[in-house]
Design an enzyme around this catalytic site. Structure first.
Site: not given
Length: 362
Positions: A127-128
């Site tokens: 999630l980056c």
């Protein structure tokens, strides 16, 4: 007897022909044309709106958590850089003074490269955005270059995402898998430094390269490769293309609130490097000094790379969650418009049924 009527909501776009109207009214300027058509019932629309509302809360919370952690991470990066760069300069000056003396310096020995150790540092979580993919592409490119040159390589994987990526790849020899802590520390760096030291001293590898993501700013980070061993003879840290990865001026970011929203304030910090005397006198045996400084050099450079990668990961996650939150707000707005139109169409249909029934009775 009620008639079975069905209505479908469509967002109809009406073109605005008068440019003066759009200039006077800011509402028309913010209107995005064309708007999408959404075909759903009232219940489905309400469920989708509630789902997106919950997702928006999660992404906004993750954004705030990353913003809270990045302050500490960038302070660690900026406070570590001057020490690591000055230590490299000091080692260079000492080795220059010892060139005429009979002192064995194994970590500065340059020998024909037959095998390279690649230390790949990636993130601990997802999630980056494209943070992890960027360093993986860099590693793939470097491995392909070494293969084309006929040079062997071995991998040292650091981070859960890196470990999972190379475990899925068959045919790649990974010397060691290292899982990072919640925040990079000297203990984690020492584990990697010991493995790198043993590989280079035993001549299993002739060169050690660090692959990590360099923290530039909150919106920019660059995957870089720099040679860790043998120690560079220029007193600076260079990548494989000869470009310096040292920083003379840092941008220090402070997160504040303005109008209830996060804002970024930038400060510029100048890193001043001291000058060393051309002639050094050693009170102790130079070999003892180098034996004490070389492990410190390995630990500091690896710790610096871990901290740079961690700060870049947090910045990438904050930006990704910020974009996800903005997209959730926009999608929720579009669904709310469709929901209101669907509800209005249903109410209009019921009114028409009542009016038609009343006309039939008269």
């Amino acid at each position: 007897m009620a008639s079975s009527l069905s209505f479908t909501s469509h967002l109809v776009n009406f073109p605005i022909s008068d440019p003066k109207l759009t200039n006077r009214n800011p509402t028309f300027q913010s209107l995005k044309l064309p708007l999408p058509s959404i075909h759903c019932g009232i219940r489905e629309l309400r469920q989708r709106i509630d789902t997106i509302k919950n997702i928006q809360k999660v992404t906004e919370a993750m954004k705030l958590v990353a913003a809270a952690k990045i302050r500490r991470a960038q302070e660690a990066v900026i406070s570590t850089r001057p020490f690591a760069e000055t230590l490299v300069d000091m080692l260079y000056n000492i080795t220059q003074q010892l060139q005429l003396e009979d002192v064995d310096i194994p970590l500065t020995e340059i020998r024909p490269v037959k095998k390279v150790a690649l230390v790949v540092i990636a993130g601990e979580r997802g999630l980056c955005g494209g943070f992890n993919n960027g360093i993986f592409k860099k590693a793939e490119t470097r491995m392909a270059e070494l293969t084309n040159l006929g040079i062997g390589y071995t991998l040292i994987s650091v981070g859960k995402k890196s470990n999972a990526y190379f475990r899925r790849r068959k045919g790649e020899f990974v010397d060691r898998f290292v899982e990072g802590e919640s925040f990079p520390n000297a203990k984690e760096a020492q584990v990697i430094a010991d493995d790198v030291f043993s590989l280079f001293i035993s001549e299993e590898v002739d060169k050690v390269e660090l692959l990590y993501t360099k923290f530039v700013s909150l919106i920019k980070s660059d995957p870089v490769i720099h040679t860790l061993l043998p120690l560079t003879s220029k007193g600076e840290v260079f990548d494989v293309n000869g470009r310096s990865v040292d920083v003379d001026e840092d941008e220090f970011f402070r997160l504040t609130t303005k109008g209830g929203k996060l804002t970024v304030v930038r400060d510029h910090l100048r890193v001043k490097k001291g000058e060393f005397l051309p002639n050094l006198e050693f009170e102790q045996d130079p070999a003892q000094i180098l034996d004490a400084l070389m492990p410190l050099y390995l630990n500091s450079q690896i710790l610096r790379a871990l901290q740079e990668s961690f700060a870049s990961e947090l910045a990438a996650r904050m930006n990704a969650m910020s974009s996800a939150t903005d997209n959730a707000v926009e999608l929720r707005r579009d669904l709310s418009i469709a929901y209101n139109r669907e509800r209005q169409a249903k109410i209009t249909g019921e009114i028409l049924e009542i009016v038609a029934g009343a006309d039939a009775l008269t």
